[in-house]
Scaffold this active site. Structure first.
Site, PDB file in Angstrom:
ATOM      1  N   PRO A  89     -36.047  34.862   0.016  1.00 54.82           N
ATOM      2  CA  PRO A  89     -35.797  33.465  -0.352  1.00 54.82           C
ATOM      3  C   PRO A  89     -37.036  32.588  -0.439  1.00 54.82           C
ATOM      4  O   PRO A  89     -37.936  32.683   0.403  1.00 54.82           O
ATOM      5  CB  PRO A  89     -34.866  32.975   0.762  1.00 54.82           C
ATOM      6  N   ASN A  90     -37.031  31.750  -1.454  1.00 53.96           N
ATOM      7  CA  ASN A  90     -38.037  30.716  -1.706  1.00 53.96           C
ATOM      8  C   ASN A  90     -39.370  31.242  -2.242  1.00 53.96           C
ATOM      9  O   ASN A  90     -40.248  30.456  -2.588  1.00 53.96           O
ATOM     10  CB  ASN A  90     -38.271  29.844  -0.448  1.00 53.96           C
ATOM     11  N   ARG A  92     -45.494  24.797  -4.353  1.00 55.78           N
ATOM     12  CA  ARG A  92     -45.405  23.978  -3.142  1.00 55.78           C
ATOM     13  C   ARG A  92     -46.164  24.673  -2.014  1.00 55.78           C
ATOM     14  O   ARG A  92     -46.392  25.862  -2.065  1.00 55.78           O
ATOM     15  CB  ARG A  92     -43.953  23.788  -2.711  1.00 55.78           C
ATOM     16  N   TYR A 138     -49.557  29.047   1.440  1.00 55.19           N
ATOM     17  CA  TYR A 138     -49.281  30.229   0.613  1.00 55.19           C
ATOM     18  C   TYR A 138     -50.184  30.378  -0.612  1.00 55.19           C
ATOM     19  O   TYR A 138     -50.027  31.323  -1.388  1.00 55.19           O
ATOM     20  CB  TYR A 138     -47.805  30.207   0.173  1.00 55.19           C
ATOM     21  N   ASN A 143     -41.100  41.848   1.048  1.00 60.31           N
ATOM     22  CA  ASN A 143     -41.387  40.560   1.682  1.00 60.31           C
ATOM     23  C   ASN A 143     -40.040  39.864   1.811  1.00 60.31           C
ATOM     24  O   ASN A 143     -39.545  39.247   0.870  1.00 60.31           O
ATOM     25  CB  ASN A 143     -42.360  39.710   0.856  1.00 60.31           C
ATOM     26  N   ALA A 191     -37.990  34.418   4.953  1.00 58.27           N
ATOM     27  CA  ALA A 191     -37.363  33.929   6.202  1.00 58.27           C
ATOM     28  C   ALA A 191     -36.340  34.913   6.764  1.00 58.27           C
ATOM     29  O   ALA A 191     -36.097  34.936   7.979  1.00 58.27           O
ATOM     30  CB  ALA A 191     -36.727  32.567   5.962  1.00 58.27           C
ATOM     31  N   GLU A 215     -43.082  46.535   5.297  1.00 54.48           N
ATOM     32  CA  GLU A 215     -42.881  45.085   5.454  1.00 54.48           C
ATOM     33  C   GLU A 215     -44.191  44.359   5.151  1.00 54.48           C
ATOM     34  O   GLU A 215     -45.228  44.722   5.695  1.00 54.48           O
ATOM     35  CB  GLU A 215     -42.448  44.786   6.904  1.00 54.48           C
ATOM     36  N   HIS A 230     -46.211  40.387   4.337  1.00 51.96           N
ATOM     37  CA  HIS A 230     -46.189  38.919   4.334  1.00 51.96           C
ATOM     38  C   HIS A 230     -47.507  38.392   3.792  1.00 51.96           C
ATOM     39  O   HIS A 230     -48.566  38.973   4.045  1.00 51.96           O
ATOM     40  CB  HIS A 230     -45.981  38.368   5.744  1.00 51.96           C
ATOM     41  N   ARG A 249     -48.566  31.946  13.347  1.00 51.68           N
ATOM     42  CA  ARG A 249     -47.772  30.764  12.979  1.00 51.68           C
ATOM     43  C   ARG A 249     -46.749  30.441  14.092  1.00 51.68           C
ATOM     44  O   ARG A 249     -46.941  30.824  15.229  1.00 51.68           O
ATOM     45  CB  ARG A 249     -47.118  31.009  11.614  1.00 51.68           C
TER      46      ARG A 249
HETATM   47  O1  CA2 Z   1     -45.933  34.834   4.692  1.00 52.35           O
HETATM   48  C1  CA2 Z   1     -44.951  35.303   4.111  1.00 52.35           C
HETATM   49  O2  CA2 Z   1     -45.016  36.034   3.145  1.00 52.35           O
HETATM   50  C2  CA2 Z   1     -43.545  34.876   4.583  1.00 52.35           C
HETATM   51  O3  CA2 Z   1     -42.675  35.995   4.422  1.00 52.35           O
HETATM   52  C3  CA2 Z   1     -43.136  33.736   3.691  1.00 52.35           C
HETATM   53  C4  CA2 Z   1     -41.803  33.117   4.083  1.00 52.35           C
HETATM   54  C5  CA2 Z   1     -41.774  32.763   5.572  1.00 52.35           C
HETATM   55  O4  CA2 Z   1     -40.485  32.308   5.941  1.00 52.35           O
HETATM   56  C6  CA2 Z   1     -42.159  33.950   6.434  1.00 52.35           C
HETATM   57  O5  CA2 Z   1     -42.166  33.531   7.782  1.00 52.35           O
HETATM   58  C7  CA2 Z   1     -43.514  34.474   6.043  1.00 52.35           C
HETATM   59  C8  CA2 Z   1     -41.551  31.827   3.265  1.00 52.35           C
HETATM   60  C9  CA2 Z   1     -41.490  32.063   1.790  1.00 52.35           C
HETATM   61  C10 CA2 Z   1     -41.297  30.738   1.107  1.00 52.35           C
HETATM   62  O6  CA2 Z   1     -42.432  30.492   0.329  1.00 52.35           O
HETATM   63  C11 CA2 Z   1     -42.614  29.226  -0.131  1.00 52.35           C
HETATM   64  C12 CA2 Z   1     -43.612  29.071  -1.068  1.00 52.35           C
HETATM   65  C13 CA2 Z   1     -43.883  27.840  -1.571  1.00 52.35           C
HETATM   66  C14 CA2 Z   1     -43.153  26.744  -1.132  1.00 52.35           C
HETATM   67  C15 CA2 Z   1     -42.159  26.899  -0.213  1.00 52.35           C
HETATM   68  C16 CA2 Z   1     -41.885  28.145   0.303  1.00 52.35           C
END
Ligand code: CA2
Length: 148
Positions: free
Chosen positions: A9-10, A17, A22, A73, A76, A97, A99, A106
């Site tokens: 997700p996301n 964003r 990221y 990946n 969340a 896995e 990230h 974090r």
């Molecule tokens: O660091 C990673 O790849 C994560 O899997 C990214 C997830 C986060 O919940 C994990 O803890 C670590 C979040 C992905 C959402 O990415 C966004 C990118 C731009 C704006 C908002 C969210």
């Protein structure tokens, strides 16, 4: 060899964003980098993203018999999903896995992964390069499996 890249997700928002966390690379940019390296390694890749936990579970299930490895990946869902863990454990396809960010550097809730124990390993904190490292790990697992 066929490798399935799954994104949770996301991750479709990447590059638009939260660039401080990221980066500015989009998921499409990452896919291009992965495809370029995969071509050098002579492996096929499929790249998917979903915001839905059930859809990710279905894709993991259908990987059995079609893909040699999964690079995941789970975003969340990494920290919450027993369904993803059970799917990975149930299919017997090697899963890596990955990230973008270093989840251990974090918030506390990101330190826990429900899927880590059923994955072959975890790559975290190398930005878009985590995807290339995931690809290399998947190829290495497959090569080791096929050695006499
Ligand atoms: O660091 C990673 O790849 C994560 O899997 C990214 C997830 C986060 O919940 C994990 O803890 C670590 C979040 C992905 C959402 O990415 C966004 C990118 C731009 C704006 C908002 C969210």
């Amino acid at each position: 060899m066929k490798i399935l890249f799954l994104n949770g997700p996301n991750l479709n928002l990447l590059g638009q964003r939260e660039p401080e966390t990221y980066g500015r690379t989009t998921l499409a940019d990452i896919e291009s980098k992965v495809r370029a390296r995969a071509a050098q390694l002579h492996v096929d890749v499929e790249f998917r993203q979903s915001n839905l936990e059930g859809e990710l579970v279905e894709w993991i299930q259908m990987a059995k018999g079609t893909f040699d490895a999964i690079v995941l990946n789970a975003a969340a869902y990494t920290h919450t999903s027993i369904a993803l863990r059970d799917a990975i454990a149930g299919i017997g396809v090697a899963t890596v896995e990955i990230h973008l960010s270093n989840v251990h550097a974090r918030e506390e809730f990101r330190h826990r992964s429900t899927i880590a124990a059923v994955c072959r390993g975890q790559i975290t904190g190398f930005g878009a390069f985590s995807y290339i490292l995931g690809l290399e790990a998947a190829v290495n697992i497959n090569d080791s499996k096929n050695k006499p």
